[in-house]
Design a protein around this motif. Sequence first.
Motif, mmCIF file in Angstrom:
data_model
loop_
_atom_site.group_PDB
_atom_site.id
_atom_site.type_symbol
_atom_site.label_atom_id
_atom_site.label_comp_id
_atom_site.label_asym_id
_atom_site.label_seq_id
_atom_site.Cartn_x
_atom_site.Cartn_y
_atom_site.Cartn_z
ATOM 1 N N UNK A 188 0.821 -1.216 0.000
ATOM 2 C CA UNK A 188 0.000 0.000 0.000
ATOM 3 C C UNK A 188 0.850 1.258 0.000
ATOM 4 N N UNK A 189 1.958 1.271 0.759
ATOM 5 C CA UNK A 189 2.796 2.466 0.860
ATOM 6 C C UNK A 189 4.099 2.309 0.086
ATOM 7 N N UNK A 237 6.957 8.051 4.828
ATOM 8 C CA UNK A 237 6.725 7.177 5.974
ATOM 9 C C UNK A 237 7.744 7.429 7.088
ATOM 10 N N UNK A 238 9.032 7.455 6.729
ATOM 11 C CA UNK A 238 10.066 7.647 7.750
ATOM 12 C C UNK A 238 10.055 9.075 8.309
ATOM 13 N N UNK A 275 1.086 8.940 9.054
ATOM 14 C CA UNK A 275 1.772 8.125 8.043
ATOM 15 C C UNK A 275 1.021 8.210 6.713
ATOM 16 N N UNK A 276 1.734 7.985 5.588
ATOM 17 C CA UNK A 276 1.051 8.071 4.278
ATOM 18 C C UNK A 276 0.058 6.936 4.089
#
Length: 545
Positions: free
Chosen positions: A330-331, A338-339, A348-349
């Motif tokens: 998904x990401x 994300x990081x 978060x994305x």
Amino acid sequence: MALYMLYEAASGYSLFLAHGLDEIGQNTEAVRGSVSDMNRFGKVVQLVAFHPFESALDALNQCNSVSEGVMTDELRNFLELNLPKVKEGKKPKFSLGVSDHKIGSHISEVTKIPCQSNEFVLELLRGVRLHFDRFIKDLKPGDLEKAQLGLGHSYSRAKVKFNVNRVDNMVIQAISLLDTLDKDVNSFSMRFREWYSWHFPELVKIVNDNYLFAKVAKFIEDKSKLSEDKLPELTEVLGDEDKAKEVIEAAKASMGQDLNPVDMINIQMFAQRVMELAEYRKNIHEYLIEKMNGIAPNLAALIGEIVGARLISHAGSLTNLAKCPSSTLQILGAEKALFRALKTRGNTPKYGLIFHSSFIGRASARNKGRMARYLANKCSIATRIDCFAENGTNVFGEKLREQVEERLDFYDKGVAPRKNIDVMKSAMETANDDVTVDAANADTNMEEAASAKKSKKKSKPESAEVEDKSTVATNGDAVEPKSEKKKKKKEKRKLDDDSNGVAAMEVEGDVTEKKKKKKKSITESVEGVEVDGEVKKKKKKKNKD
């Protein structure tokens, strides 16, 4: 505690025993000093057993198993025969040193032999590898190097082997090239538009497409030479007569400067290059679509060829993508976000590369995250089917796409979607039907090929007869071919046989008539005799009376 060491050489398995470990105290530096000297190392390490491989194929299979951390039956028998036996309920008084902890854990699980893999054992195995040819007495010089070279080549070849029809590396290279071509074509097109606009600036506003602009500019060349006579040809290039007239009118009242012939030649050459790059980009796009339909048909049917190829390229291979869970997929492509979110403790994305899919764009802002999670789930299912299924089909991808469409309707309109188990059952049925149809088509093709061969064999004598008929004499008169002569002879024979048959029938008829006459005469004579006898009897009776 005694220390045995397992060494997997290119020629076979060998087992060594290390002595004097208590004096050394398992000091790694002391072992390093004694490794280079065979006299010192030979006192510490001794060969216990050696089991050669039967063939090069056996060596390759054993090497593959050891590299994957799997103990084969051959290795198990070798260890059980040469290691001290352990009584039940008692701890073993020895340990086995191995180079890889994976194979060590598998050996300890199956045979209950304690294994260890540390720096001390690795240094001892390094010394064994260095002086291995001296431990084996019957080994000829050069044999070990040949075995190592052959096994290394075969092992590397086996690792690199792949199915030609399912090369995901080609997809990775094609999508990377497509991205590069997009950047190059756009930059070159902008450069060309700017360059040609010095000569014909009004053309930019009329023709917006980059490829069409380069095509029109190459056709026009010098704007002063453009007239009403070229209207049909310009209409063919543009595909619109109104635009063609507009271009001609703009060329008459253009504010651009004139160009030298040399400058015009360079502009035309650059236009040709831009057009060729754009056409090559189209060919690469078609090639990528074809490859994706062959390698990952379900993923391509679900999310599209381009997005699917980007996912495979980002994961590294189709196998790596199939191993990813749906949350990772998904990401995938949004690692930086994300990081950064984890570092700053932000949100978060919700999506990465799958954002380019049309499904997420069609979902409302509130449901984009839900849609991304559901789409990633279906993509992971499709990639696993593509990676591990034997028969390539896009039936599952189409059914999964229908599920995603139903989920969109559920979010927007509240229409309840079908259950996953029902959809998968229907997909399995259609896939099985397709397999049976393909098998039936293959059988029919085989039958057609066989019948075609038979017809070819039958047509050979007929063609020979045609060739005989087409022969002509050298003096200009048509010569009767052999086949016609044979036919005439056969006809004569038939006529003779028919005439003989008719004559025979006549003769037989005469004979039968004569026989009938004879029979009649015989019956008449017999009847006459009988009548005469009766008459004489009657006369005798009368005389007696």
